[in-house]
Write a protein that holds these residues in place. Structure first.
Motif, PDB file in Angstrom:
ATOM      1  N   GLU A 167       0.828  -1.208   0.000  1.00  0.00           N
ATOM      2  CA  GLU A 167       0.000   0.000   0.000  1.00  0.00           C
ATOM      3  C   GLU A 167       0.871   1.269   0.000  1.00  0.00           C
ATOM      4  N   GLN A 168       2.050   1.191   0.661  1.00  0.00           N
ATOM      5  CA  GLN A 168       2.914   2.376   0.706  1.00  0.00           C
ATOM      6  C   GLN A 168       3.541   2.659  -0.659  1.00  0.00           C
TER       7      GLN A 168
ATOM      8  N   SER B 162       2.297   1.726  -3.506  1.00  0.00           N
ATOM      9  CA  SER B 162       1.229   2.115  -4.408  1.00  0.00           C
ATOM     10  C   SER B 162       0.789   3.563  -4.143  1.00  0.00           C
TER      11      SER B 162
END
Ligand SMILES: Nc1ncnc2c1ncn2[C@@H]1O[C@H](COP(=O)(O)OP(=O)(O)OP(=O)(O)O)[C@@H](O)[C@H]1O
Ligand SMILES: [Mg+2]
Length: 353
Positions: free
Chosen positions: A49-50, A52
């Protein structure tokens, strides 16, 4: 027109280039950290998630629309790909060739229960044996490739082309400069958690290996030796106060008359690993003429590293700026150009397809 996305573990980078009759034109570039500088960086805790979110912030800033990209090139790092130069009889048909390469790839890829997937580039006739042809073989497992493609898709990008870091590092240099006729060049891309070594020449075979030392370990050493926080250490490492040649000198010795005994540092370990790899290369290929060592990646700029490596290995070392070969009218001088080597190599690959 190609957009390259280098999904690093410290910063994501984008390079946007176009092939023109004059050469490659740089249309845009940018980078974005995965972790904001006021938070402590821990590569063990990085989540998809980071990466992205960082990529989305970057494309937004660069005004790039992921879905509308015609040509995207992304990278596979050495941990999930295997790149090697192989020789095959030049009489083999394409199908036979593919089968031989699949077999070869299977020997070197640690199996994860899925099939091996390959990509290859024919380099040409072997200079020492005209009956053989040299091929650069890139292999990964289907599982790792699918995971990578799934991540790229989740970020809203088209599938695009995928290339290995090691090939991109070499491409960032050789498209403009070519490989040395005899002997080899050495490339060392110092990232955050690993450094990727590449050795290649016109006759000297391609070789790559990852060294498990990167900028993160250099910062960590300062944290431990100076007893300071990670962010303080990171800032100190990037400042002009820091020099690799002083990294092993105990701080208590400064100003006193005692003779400081230089300790073994992370930079000594890095040099030891490069030396070990080059010895292995010499043994395998009988090639020992290394012209230059080019440093790329964010860690290339570490103060004093060029001089340190030159002295310890006795190989002329320099920081490589992959942007210098591209045409652009941007006014700002890019101090941190070396970290874009992989992205430049990927984008050039996109323009070759
Ligand atoms: N001026 C500088 N001096 C020393 N080190 C630096 C400097 N600028 C950046 N770095 C270091 O470079 C590293 C990041 O390099 P880079 O951007 O190439 O990594 P990455 O591609 O994100 O990581 P990886 O390749 O491991 O996935 C960090 O450890 C950072 O501290
Ligand atoms: Mg990197």
């Amino acid at each position: 027109m190609s957009v390259a996305l280098d999904i690093g573990r410290y910063e994501v980078k984008i390079v946007h280039i176009q092939k023109t009759p004059k050469g490659y034109a740089l249309l845009g570039y940018g980078s974005e950290p995965l972790v904001s500088p006021d938070k402590e960086y821990d590569p063990e805790k990085i989540k998809f998630e980071q990466s992205s979110a960082a990529i989305l912030r970057l494309v937004d800033r660069m005004k790039i629309k992921p879905k509308s990209l015609k040509k995207l090139v992304t990278n596979l790092n050495n941990q999930i790909s295997n790149v090697r130069q192989v020789k095959l009889m030049n009489t083999e048909e394409e199908d036979e060739m593919k089968e031989s390469l699949q077999l070869e790839a299977r020997k070197h890829i640690p199996m994860d229960g899925s099939d091996v997937t390959i990509d290859f580039q024919i380099l040409g006739e072997d200079p020492q044996n005209p009956e053989m042809v040299n091929i650069l073989l890139v292999a990964s497992t289907q599982k790792n490739l699918n995971r990578h493609l799934e991540n790229v898709k989740q970020m809203g990008f088209p599938q695009g082309i995928v290339d290995a870091d090691a090939v991109a590092i070499a491409n960032s240099y050789l498209v403009e400069h070519g490989l040395p006729e005899d002997g080899a060049h050495v490339f060392l891309n110092i990232g955050s958690t690993t450094s990727t070594l590449v050795v290649w020449g016109r006759v000297a075979p391609f070789f790559t290996r990852d060294i498990q030392i990167g900028g993160h370990h250099m910062t960590k050493e300062l944290v431990d030796k100076r007893n300071i926080s990670y962010n303080e250490a990171e800032n100190l490492k990037k400042s002009s106060e820091f020099n690799v040649s002083q990294a092993g000198v105990a701080s208590g010795a400064e100003g006193s008359f005692s003779i400081a005994v230089a300790e073994h540092t992370i930079y000594d370990s890095l040099v030891d690993e490069i030396r070990r790899s080059l010895r292995f290369y010499i043994k395998e290929s009988s090639e020992s003429n290394f012209h230059k060592l080019f440093l790329t990646g964010g860690g290339a700029r570490t103060n004093g590293l060029v001089e340190f490596i030159t002295e310890k290995l006795n190989i002329h070392t320099e920081i490589y700026n992959p942007i210098a070969q591209l045409h652009h009218d941007m006014k700002d001088v890019m101090e941190d150009a070396s970290k874009y080597a992989i992205a430049v190599g990927l984008a050039i690959r996109g323009e070759l397809e």
